[in-house]
Structure formats: C-alpha cells, structure tokens
Design a protein around this motif. Sequence first.
Motif, PDB file in Angstrom:
ATOM      1  N   LEU A 159      15.154   9.495 -13.429  1.00 37.43           N
ATOM      2  CA  LEU A 159      13.991   9.198 -12.569  1.00 37.43           C
ATOM      3  C   LEU A 159      14.074   7.784 -11.990  1.00 37.43           C
ATOM      4  N   LEU A 160      14.586   6.839 -12.793  1.00 34.28           N
ATOM      5  CA  LEU A 160      14.729   5.460 -12.287  1.00 34.28           C
ATOM      6  C   LEU A 160      15.628   5.445 -11.051  1.00 34.28           C
ATOM      7  N   ARG A 161      16.645   6.321 -11.070  1.00 34.96           N
ATOM      8  CA  ARG A 161      17.566   6.373  -9.929  1.00 34.96           C
ATOM      9  C   ARG A 161      16.971   7.174  -8.773  1.00 34.96           C
ATOM     10  N   VAL A 162      16.401   8.319  -9.082  1.00 40.23           N
ATOM     11  CA  VAL A 162      15.844   9.181  -8.022  1.00 40.23           C
ATOM     12  C   VAL A 162      14.689   8.465  -7.317  1.00 40.23           C
ATOM     13  N   TRP A 163      13.848   7.791  -8.089  1.00 39.17           N
ATOM     14  CA  TRP A 163      12.711   7.076  -7.497  1.00 39.17           C
ATOM     15  C   TRP A 163      13.109   5.687  -6.980  1.00 39.17           C
ATOM     16  N   ARG A 164      14.354   5.319  -7.194  1.00 32.82           N
ATOM     17  CA  ARG A 164      14.904   4.012  -6.760  1.00 32.82           C
ATOM     18  C   ARG A 164      13.989   2.860  -7.195  1.00 32.82           C
ATOM     19  N   ILE A 165      13.724   2.804  -8.468  1.00 33.27           N
ATOM     20  CA  ILE A 165      12.836   1.765  -9.005  1.00 33.27           C
ATOM     21  C   ILE A 165      13.655   0.519  -9.295  1.00 33.27           C
ATOM     22  N   GLU A 166      13.309  -0.579  -8.645  1.00 32.36           N
ATOM     23  CA  GLU A 166      14.038  -1.844  -8.809  1.00 32.36           C
ATOM     24  C   GLU A 166      13.229  -2.865  -9.604  1.00 32.36           C
ATOM     25  N   SER A 167      11.908  -2.747  -9.550  1.00 30.53           N
ATOM     26  CA  SER A 167      11.079  -3.748 -10.216  1.00 30.53           C
ATOM     27  C   SER A 167      11.295  -3.700 -11.735  1.00 30.53           C
ATOM     28  N   PRO A 204       4.178   1.075  -5.133  1.00 28.90           N
ATOM     29  CA  PRO A 204       2.726   1.280  -4.963  1.00 28.90           C
ATOM     30  C   PRO A 204       2.209   2.454  -5.795  1.00 28.90           C
ATOM     31  N   VAL A 205       3.118   3.339  -6.221  1.00 25.49           N
ATOM     32  CA  VAL A 205       2.663   4.484  -7.029  1.00 25.49           C
ATOM     33  C   VAL A 205       3.181   4.374  -8.469  1.00 25.49           C
ATOM     34  N   ALA A 206       3.381   3.131  -8.929  1.00 20.19           N
ATOM     35  CA  ALA A 206       3.944   2.920 -10.273  1.00 20.19           C
ATOM     36  C   ALA A 206       3.065   3.554 -11.355  1.00 20.19           C
ATOM     37  N   ALA A 250       0.840  -1.197   0.000  1.00 23.37           N
ATOM     38  CA  ALA A 250       0.000   0.000   0.000  1.00 23.37           C
ATOM     39  C   ALA A 250       0.874   1.246   0.000  1.00 23.37           C
ATOM     40  N   TRP A 251       0.420   2.311  -0.672  1.00 20.57           N
ATOM     41  CA  TRP A 251       1.260   3.502  -0.780  1.00 20.57           C
ATOM     42  C   TRP A 251       1.219   4.319   0.511  1.00 20.57           C
ATOM     43  N   ARG A 252       2.322   5.035   0.740  1.00 19.71           N
ATOM     44  CA  ARG A 252       2.430   5.923   1.903  1.00 19.71           C
ATOM     45  C   ARG A 252       2.589   7.355   1.399  1.00 19.71           C
ATOM     46  N   PRO A 253       2.294   8.344   2.252  1.00 21.40           N
ATOM     47  CA  PRO A 253       2.466   9.744   1.808  1.00 21.40           C
ATOM     48  C   PRO A 253       3.885  10.036   1.336  1.00 21.40           C
ATOM     49  N   SER A 254       4.865   9.354   1.940  1.00 27.06           N
ATOM     50  CA  SER A 254       6.253   9.617   1.527  1.00 27.06           C
ATOM     51  C   SER A 254       6.501   9.187   0.074  1.00 27.06           C
ATOM     52  N   ASP A 255       5.741   8.173  -0.410  1.00 23.16           N
ATOM     53  CA  ASP A 255       5.885   7.751  -1.818  1.00 23.16           C
ATOM     54  C   ASP A 255       5.460   8.874  -2.748  1.00 23.16           C
ATOM     55  N   LEU A 256       4.336   9.519  -2.393  1.00 22.63           N
ATOM     56  CA  LEU A 256       3.844  10.624  -3.220  1.00 22.63           C
ATOM     57  C   LEU A 256       4.837  11.783  -3.198  1.00 22.63           C
ATOM     58  N   TRP A 257       5.324  12.087  -2.006  1.00 21.57           N
ATOM     59  CA  TRP A 257       6.278  13.189  -1.835  1.00 21.57           C
ATOM     60  C   TRP A 257       7.522  12.941  -2.676  1.00 21.57           C
ATOM     61  N   ARG A 258       8.047  11.707  -2.590  1.00 22.24           N
ATOM     62  CA  ARG A 258       9.266  11.393  -3.343  1.00 22.24           C
ATOM     63  C   ARG A 258       8.997  11.436  -4.850  1.00 22.24           C
ATOM     64  N   THR A 259       7.812  10.978  -5.232  1.00 25.69           N
ATOM     65  CA  THR A 259       7.463  10.977  -6.656  1.00 25.69           C
ATOM     66  C   THR A 259       7.468  12.392  -7.235  1.00 25.69           C
ATOM     67  N   PHE A 260       6.746  13.306  -6.567  1.00 25.38           N
ATOM     68  CA  PHE A 260       6.630  14.672  -7.110  1.00 25.38           C
ATOM     69  C   PHE A 260       7.944  15.443  -6.963  1.00 25.38           C
ATOM     70  N   GLY A 274      10.967  14.211  -6.787  1.00 24.36           N
ATOM     71  CA  GLY A 274      11.941  13.646  -7.729  1.00 24.36           C
ATOM     72  C   GLY A 274      11.698  14.147  -9.142  1.00 24.36           C
ATOM     73  N   LEU A 275      10.414  14.181  -9.527  1.00 25.30           N
ATOM     74  CA  LEU A 275      10.081  14.637 -10.883  1.00 25.30           C
ATOM     75  C   LEU A 275      10.476  16.101 -11.072  1.00 25.30           C
ATOM     76  N   ILE A 276      10.171  16.920 -10.073  1.00 22.70           N
ATOM     77  CA  ILE A 276      10.497  18.356 -10.192  1.00 22.70           C
ATOM     78  C   ILE A 276      12.010  18.549 -10.267  1.00 22.70           C
ATOM     79  N   VAL A 277      12.747  17.820  -9.411  1.00 26.39           N
ATOM     80  CA  VAL A 277      14.214  17.963  -9.416  1.00 26.39           C
ATOM     81  C   VAL A 277      14.788  17.541 -10.771  1.00 26.39           C
ATOM     82  N   VAL A 278      14.326  16.388 -11.269  1.00 29.44           N
ATOM     83  CA  VAL A 278      14.884  15.875 -12.535  1.00 29.44           C
ATOM     84  C   VAL A 278      14.516  16.789 -13.707  1.00 29.44           C
TER      85      VAL A 278
END
Lengths: 189, 323
Positions: B26-34, B302-304, A10-20, A22-26
């Motif tokens: 992004l693969l590295r920043v998001w640490r995607i292993e799957s 979980p947020v793939a 199940a997703w956690r708030p930290s997953d969303l935070w890291r997703t957005f 990370g995207l902004i930084v990249v």
Amino acid sequence: MSAQAPAAPAWRPSDLWRTFAGLIVVLGTAAMLLAGLDSVPSWVAGEPRDLRRVKDVEEAERRLKVRLFLPGYFPETIEWPPHSVRVMQGRTGGAALAFDGRTGGHYMLLVQAARTTEVPSRLLPPATVLDESPVWLRGQRVTLRRIVGPDGNVWRELAWTEKERGLVLRSRGTVDEMLKMARTAREEP
Amino acid sequence: MPGRWADLAEQSIVHALVAALVVEALLRVWRIESPRDRLILRLMALLQPLLVTPVLVFLPWRSEDEFHDSWTLFSGRHWEELRLLGVSLFDLFVLAMASIGLLLFLLDLWPLLRGRRRARGAPELPTAAQEAEVAELARGLGLHPAPPLRLLPLDAPALFCAGIRRPTILVSHGALALLDGAERRAALAHELAHLAGRDPLVSWLLMGVRALLFFNPVAQVLARAMARESERRADDSGSSVSGDRLALASALLRLHRASGGGPRPPLPFGASLEEPLRRARSRDVELRCRRLLDGPAPARSPVAGLRVALVALAVPILLVFVT
C-alpha cells in the motif's frame, strides 16, 4: 511558531479513487496469493484442495461430524487400520478408507458419503467398467461391477445405500467376502 | 492450552508477515512519501501481531476444522501435511522464523545493554550562546520549555537526545569540534525534532513490543523500519526549523564518517556480522542524505487519516481468514 512537515493539501476526488482502488487491488492480490499458497500442499499431494488426508478414522468422523460405516466382518487377509483415510468436507463430502492386504499391495477401498446417497466421485479413483450385474443385499437390489482400476488390475465394485448414505466398496477379494462385509456394515459405535 | 500458545506464536509470525506485506504494498501503490504517514501505517502492521492475533487465536470457531478447510484463505495446518524428514514443513518454517526473530532482537538488545554500562563522564554545562541556540530552535518546534543541553567530555563524535521524563540533548566535545556552525545547528534541530515527536518514549515502547514479540522476525524488521522513518521525520521537521537541509546532510555524513560507520560494542556472535551491519548503516545514512538533497520535505497525504482507518479495518478482516 511550530515548524513541522508541510501541511497536507486539500484532497481531490482522485485521492479517494486511488485510495480505494489501491486498497482493493492490494487486498485482492494478497487474498489470491494466500489462496495460491494454501493450495500448494494439495497440489504437491496431487489432490483437490477440499480433500484432506487425515490421521485415522476418528479424525475423519470428527471432521465430518458423522459416524462412519465399517464392516462388522473383516477378513484376516486385510490389514487394520486403513493405510490412508481421506476426507472431503462439505454437505456433499464423505470419506475414503484404503486398506492394504496382509500380503502387501492395495486390497480394498471403502468410500462413503457423509450425508447424501451420492458418493463423492472425487474420492473414487477413475476406473473402466468391464461388466455389471445386479445382486441382492438385505432386500435391496444393488449393482456389482467388474472394473479395471488405475493400477491396471481387475477389481470388484459394490455400490449400495445405507441409512440414506451412499457407499461404494472396491475390493480385489471374492464376491462372497464383499457381500459379507457389506451386509455387516454398520456405523461405528 | 499449550497448543493455543503454539498457535499464537505461529499465527503471530504469519499475521505479521501478511500485514507487513500488505502495508508495504500500500505504501507503494498509494505513493506515500511522508515519513509520518509511513510511520503510522507501519505501526498499523506492527499492531496486528500484538493486538489482533491474540484476539483471533482465542476465537473458538476459528480453530474448527471446517473453518480451516472451507473458509480460510491460508491455513498453516494444511502445510503441516507436507513433511521433510518426518517434520512438517510449516513447523520448520516457524522454527526458522523464530530463530531469525530472536537473533534480530538480540542484535539490537546487546549493544543497548552494553552501551548503557559504558561510562560517559559527567556532563558539562553549555555556554550561554549554545543554550540560546537550542532555545531558539526549540521554540521553532513548539517545545516549551527548551530541553537542557549538556556537553559530554568525549573526543568521539556523539550527538543525541535521551530521557523520557527529563529529555536532554547531549553533545560531545568531539562532535562540536567536527561540525561547523550550520551543521551543528541542523544536527541540534534534528535532535530537538526527536524530542518534539516524543521519540525517546516511542523508541522504548517499540523496544518493549520487540521484547514481547522477540520470536517474530517481521515485528523486529517493522520496528527497525519505524525507527528509520522516525529519523526521516526528524530530518524533515528539524531542517524545516534550521532552514538548511544541505547542512543536515553534511552533518550526518561527517558524524557517520568520523564514527567509522557507527561505534557499537562488539557483538557476541563474532565479527562476521559487523561488516554487513556497518554497510547497512552506511546505506541508511546515504539514503537519508539523498532525501535531504533531493528537495523539500514531502507533504502529508490529504487522505492520510482515511487510509489509516481503512488499513486498521481491512487488515484484521483479512487476517481472520489466515490461520
């Protein structure tokens, strides 16, 4: 039963935070790198990023979407076409046409604004004013200056306005020649 | 119009490069292993030169000078102002990239064409025990009915799946003699996992994309990376059914060593490329074995889905400003 890779937790708030984040930084880094890479040609040419060297007068007009002023009187001592045509885009942009003399060396520079009375200062090489005097040009009181150009030579500079557009003519020729050129300057048909 | 096609080729290369670098970051920043998540994100990068660039190139306002000079983050037109021996540096870059792209495409196309012409001999039917083993593994992967198993009368070790409409597992006598029971089971599960993921079809589609983008080296590299990810995905899915990651690693090593780094038809470019390619294949097998030995298969994020959607949206927007 189907045995695939482990199911996603199940997703956690930290997953969303890291997703957005990370995207902004990249994307931000990519945008900065691309802009940096884009500015290399200007940097190598030693000119600002919004200043472009173009092929000819026609291309300058196409880019600026205006007709450029050119002198109807053109002394035989000056080479045609201009040896360089530079363009600065934007509302406050303009064009700079540099001409060589027939005996060699830089002879004349005609800088003009595309839409305003203010000539873009970045199109004018820095110069030291020695003295200035008023002259009359088609009923308009304009300024004639003697300047020392970046090449160390003394030039004359004439600044005036034509159809609400600023023009500056720098030349190593005579005052009469400059005034005659300025008087006959018109938008190229 | 020819100018537009040249623009398309140039921008295809630049867009693929930007998209690939963004996705790899992004693969590295998001640490995607799957492997599945990595595969989908790389597919997003590969789709940019295939679908997004042709649309962008033919937008009239993107080719205007004002857009190039005032709005773009990067414009190849600006690099055309820099010249080396009278040729623009950007044109030289595009030419070099296109040559590398063509070389990479031919490097994989040539063995494929040569390999298809080689006679393998008529396949033989397996024993009932071998068929039962495949059926059991196929059930575990949700494959109904189980694909047929055929034996190749070859001494060389070969174990692979083939076919799109009638997928089949093919195993040579050499491979059966080489692998012990657990290794054979793990290797068969790996090949069945390829079929469960429709990898033969995907690999042909990828080859089609590579043929369309034969001039684009980034697309060639991305397609190769996707093929490697599909191997890792099959490693994970297969070993989850066979229940023995160690056996699969052992089978991989045995098959790799026995084939001397992978038997391939000689390349038309000379033997000088053989050794680097052999080393690259060995390195890939080594990395796969390490992954298998390091522990269980990584879980999907979980947020793939959200990440794929964000990449699908953000990368084309970025590419609008890269001309």
